[in-house]
Design a protein around this motif. Sequence first.
Motif, PDB file in Angstrom:
ATOM      1  N   GLY A  93       7.955   0.772   3.125  1.00 16.13           N
ATOM      2  CA  GLY A  93       7.146   1.981   3.198  1.00 16.13           C
ATOM      3  C   GLY A  93       6.139   2.176   2.085  1.00 16.13           C
ATOM      4  O   GLY A  93       6.317   1.713   0.968  1.00 16.13           O
ATOM      5  N   ASP A  94       5.048   2.897   2.427  1.00 16.29           N
ATOM      6  CA  ASP A  94       4.020   3.206   1.437  1.00 16.29           C
ATOM      7  C   ASP A  94       4.167   4.628   0.898  1.00 16.29           C
ATOM      8  O   ASP A  94       3.351   5.083   0.112  1.00 16.29           O
ATOM      9  CB  ASP A  94       2.629   3.021   2.040  1.00 16.29           C
ATOM     10  CG  ASP A  94       2.301   4.051   3.120  1.00 16.29           C
ATOM     11  OD1 ASP A  94       3.255   4.660   3.660  1.00 16.29           O
ATOM     12  OD2 ASP A  94       1.110   4.232   3.430  1.00 16.29           O
ATOM     13  N   ARG A  95       5.236   5.360   1.341  1.00 15.84           N
ATOM     14  CA  ARG A  95       5.517   6.743   0.920  1.00 15.84           C
ATOM     15  C   ARG A  95       4.386   7.688   1.329  1.00 15.84           C
ATOM     16  O   ARG A  95       4.192   8.740   0.721  1.00 15.84           O
ATOM     17  CB  ARG A  95       5.737   6.828  -0.600  1.00 15.84           C
ATOM     18  CG  ARG A  95       6.899   6.000  -1.112  1.00 15.84           C
ATOM     19  CD  ARG A  95       8.230   6.487  -0.536  1.00 15.84           C
ATOM     20  NE  ARG A  95       9.353   5.775  -1.114  1.00 15.84           N
ATOM     21  CZ  ARG A  95       9.895   4.674  -0.585  1.00 15.84           C
ATOM     22  NH1 ARG A  95       9.382   4.147   0.514  1.00 15.84           N
ATOM     23  NH2 ARG A  95      10.938   4.106  -1.154  1.00 15.84           N
ATOM     24  N   ASN A  96       3.655   7.267   2.368  1.00 13.75           N
ATOM     25  CA  ASN A  96       2.536   8.101   2.810  1.00 13.75           C
ATOM     26  C   ASN A  96       2.412   8.151   4.328  1.00 13.75           C
ATOM     27  O   ASN A  96       2.303   9.227   4.909  1.00 13.75           O
ATOM     28  CB  ASN A  96       1.231   7.582   2.200  1.00 13.75           C
ATOM     29  CG  ASN A  96       0.035   8.452   2.544  1.00 13.75           C
ATOM     30  OD1 ASN A  96       0.168   9.664   2.622  1.00 13.75           O
ATOM     31  ND2 ASN A  96      -1.119   7.840   2.762  1.00 13.75           N
ATOM     32  N   PHE A  97       2.476   6.974   4.964  1.00  7.95           N
ATOM     33  CA  PHE A  97       2.268   6.952   6.414  1.00  7.95           C
ATOM     34  C   PHE A  97       3.341   6.170   7.161  1.00  7.95           C
ATOM     35  O   PHE A  97       3.994   6.698   8.053  1.00  7.95           O
ATOM     36  CB  PHE A  97       0.881   6.370   6.730  1.00  7.95           C
ATOM     37  CG  PHE A  97       0.566   6.365   8.205  1.00  7.95           C
ATOM     38  CD1 PHE A  97       0.153   7.521   8.832  1.00  7.95           C
ATOM     39  CD2 PHE A  97       0.703   5.208   8.959  1.00  7.95           C
ATOM     40  CE1 PHE A  97      -0.119   7.541  10.202  1.00  7.95           C
ATOM     41  CE2 PHE A  97       0.428   5.213  10.322  1.00  7.95           C
ATOM     42  CZ  PHE A  97       0.014   6.383  10.946  1.00  7.95           C
ATOM     43  N   ALA A  98       3.525   4.884   6.815  1.00 13.01           N
ATOM     44  CA  ALA A  98       4.464   4.062   7.590  1.00 13.01           C
ATOM     45  C   ALA A  98       4.861   2.829   6.803  1.00 13.01           C
ATOM     46  O   ALA A  98       4.357   2.568   5.704  1.00 13.01           O
ATOM     47  CB  ALA A  98       3.824   3.652   8.920  1.00 13.01           C
ATOM     48  N   ASP A  99       5.780   2.062   7.390  1.00 10.27           N
ATOM     49  CA  ASP A  99       6.180   0.773   6.819  1.00 10.27           C
ATOM     50  C   ASP A  99       5.507  -0.329   7.616  1.00 10.27           C
ATOM     51  O   ASP A  99       5.813  -0.538   8.794  1.00 10.27           O
ATOM     52  CB  ASP A  99       7.701   0.619   6.873  1.00 10.27           C
ATOM     53  CG  ASP A  99       8.160  -0.716   6.283  1.00 10.27           C
ATOM     54  OD1 ASP A  99       7.555  -1.147   5.280  1.00 10.27           O
ATOM     55  OD2 ASP A  99       9.099  -1.321   6.831  1.00 10.27           O
ATOM     56  N   ASP A 100       4.574  -1.021   7.008  1.00  9.76           N
ATOM     57  CA  ASP A 100       3.829  -2.087   7.680  1.00  9.76           C
ATOM     58  C   ASP A 100       4.649  -3.371   7.645  1.00  9.76           C
ATOM     59  O   ASP A 100       4.901  -3.935   6.581  1.00  9.76           O
ATOM     60  CB  ASP A 100       2.486  -2.288   6.976  1.00  9.76           C
ATOM     61  CG  ASP A 100       1.551  -3.207   7.749  1.00  9.76           C
ATOM     62  OD1 ASP A 100       2.041  -3.967   8.595  1.00  9.76           O
ATOM     63  OD2 ASP A 100       0.336  -3.156   7.497  1.00  9.76           O
ATOM     64  N   LYS A 101       5.037  -3.867   8.822  1.00 10.37           N
ATOM     65  CA  LYS A 101       5.869  -5.070   8.908  1.00 10.37           C
ATOM     66  C   LYS A 101       5.109  -6.346   8.551  1.00 10.37           C
ATOM     67  O   LYS A 101       5.718  -7.378   8.273  1.00 10.37           O
ATOM     68  CB  LYS A 101       6.454  -5.204  10.317  1.00 10.37           C
ATOM     69  CG  LYS A 101       7.300  -4.024  10.776  1.00 10.37           C
ATOM     70  CD  LYS A 101       8.546  -3.884   9.944  1.00 10.37           C
ATOM     71  CE  LYS A 101       9.428  -2.753  10.487  1.00 10.37           C
ATOM     72  NZ  LYS A 101      10.636  -2.546   9.654  1.00 10.37           N
ATOM     73  N   ALA A 102       3.777  -6.288   8.562  1.00  7.03           N
ATOM     74  CA  ALA A 102       2.994  -7.480   8.218  1.00  7.03           C
ATOM     75  C   ALA A 102       3.018  -7.763   6.718  1.00  7.03           C
ATOM     76  O   ALA A 102       2.823  -8.895   6.286  1.00  7.03           O
ATOM     77  CB  ALA A 102       1.547  -7.318   8.686  1.00  7.03           C
ATOM     78  N   MET A 103       3.258  -6.723   5.930  1.00  7.65           N
ATOM     79  CA  MET A 103       3.312  -6.865   4.467  1.00  7.65           C
ATOM     80  C   MET A 103       4.753  -6.674   4.015  1.00  7.65           C
ATOM     81  O   MET A 103       5.360  -5.636   4.263  1.00  7.65           O
ATOM     82  CB  MET A 103       2.410  -5.838   3.791  1.00  7.65           C
ATOM     83  CG  MET A 103       2.266  -6.029   2.289  1.00  7.65           C
ATOM     84  SD  MET A 103       1.242  -7.465   1.859  1.00  7.65           S
ATOM     85  CE  MET A 103      -0.405  -6.839   2.245  1.00  7.65           C
ATOM     86  N   VAL A 104       5.279  -7.687   3.362  1.00  8.20           N
ATOM     87  CA  VAL A 104       6.680  -7.674   2.926  1.00  8.20           C
ATOM     88  C   VAL A 104       6.728  -7.675   1.406  1.00  8.20           C
ATOM     89  O   VAL A 104       5.895  -8.311   0.745  1.00  8.20           O
ATOM     90  CB  VAL A 104       7.421  -8.915   3.474  1.00  8.20           C
ATOM     91  CG1 VAL A 104       8.843  -8.981   2.935  1.00  8.20           C
ATOM     92  CG2 VAL A 104       7.442  -8.879   4.997  1.00  8.20           C
ATOM     93  N   GLY A 105       7.704  -6.966   0.839  1.00  4.72           N
ATOM     94  CA  GLY A 105       7.838  -6.968  -0.610  1.00  4.72           C
ATOM     95  C   GLY A 105       9.217  -6.534  -1.061  1.00  4.72           C
ATOM     96  O   GLY A 105       9.950  -5.872  -0.323  1.00  4.72           O
TER      97      GLY A 105
END
Length: 332
Positions: A93-105
Amino acid sequence: MPQYPNRQFLEFEQPIKDLYEQIEQTKKLAEKNPKIDYSSTIAQLEQSIIEKRKEITEHLTPWQRVQLSRHPDRPYLFKYIEKMMTNFVELHGDRNFADDKAMVGGFASFDGETVMVIGQQKGINTKMRQQRNFGMAKPEGYRKALRLMKLAEKFNKPIITFIDTPGAYPGLEGEERGQGEAIARNIFEMIRLKVPVICVIIGEGASGGALGIGVGDKVLMMENTWYTVISPEGCSSILWRSVDKRETAAEQLRLTSLDMKGFGLVDEIVPEPIGGAHWDYTEAAAMLKKVIISALAELKQVDPETRINNRIEKFGAMGFWEEIPTSALVNA
């Protein structure tokens, strides 16, 4: 690694496929004729495969390297994490909108220390590729990446990014949520991070999608990858109104690892197993890990202020230009 016949072959890898088929036929003969020893024949064919892989790799065109960077069997981010690291804890998650599955960390243990790992993941089958949007991150993906970078900086942990994307997501919703701003913000913030940052291009490195996690003290590039402002197909479509010129575009873009090293845009080329990283995941990861360990050791000897100044100077000096004196403009 998957074994033939499950392995997939590119067009220029056809001679290797033919040798594999000969091995399969020889093994069937051995089963039918157990009294005849075919082991030496199979060994010769296996050696021929290694030689053919080497021969093909030594004469690759830029377009063929682009194809290798997209090879269906090529290791993606999670495979490198599996082979190089332990105790990976993914953060979402970016704590703003959503969790982008294309970017992992997330945090992971690497060579005895904790590091922050961030990168694009394309997916290993059709369903996962759709879920991960083929590695094309949206604004929330880049904002998640930045959040994790700041978290690593807070706890004084090195950052390693893995770049493998055909570009940032170009859809309407991405633009509505500020795709350009998110990438620009990442570039601005990464240049000022106080911890060591190592960026590795492990597959495709296209445009701002790559640059959004591509600013670091050391930029490494795997041997059979590419890095440029646009894909060969995109370039061909713009210049020639057709994708048929993609091979010409690949040559003109000067996008290979050797080109990038020559331009000073990457610091080091990481060798791959003979024939490409898709032939041996373990060896490919070992080669990359060795280079990253060396780079981290070097960066730790430099104080944060100096690292930041070096980073600014390094990226500020990229490119070629010529200044025309004001007098020349007036006289013209």
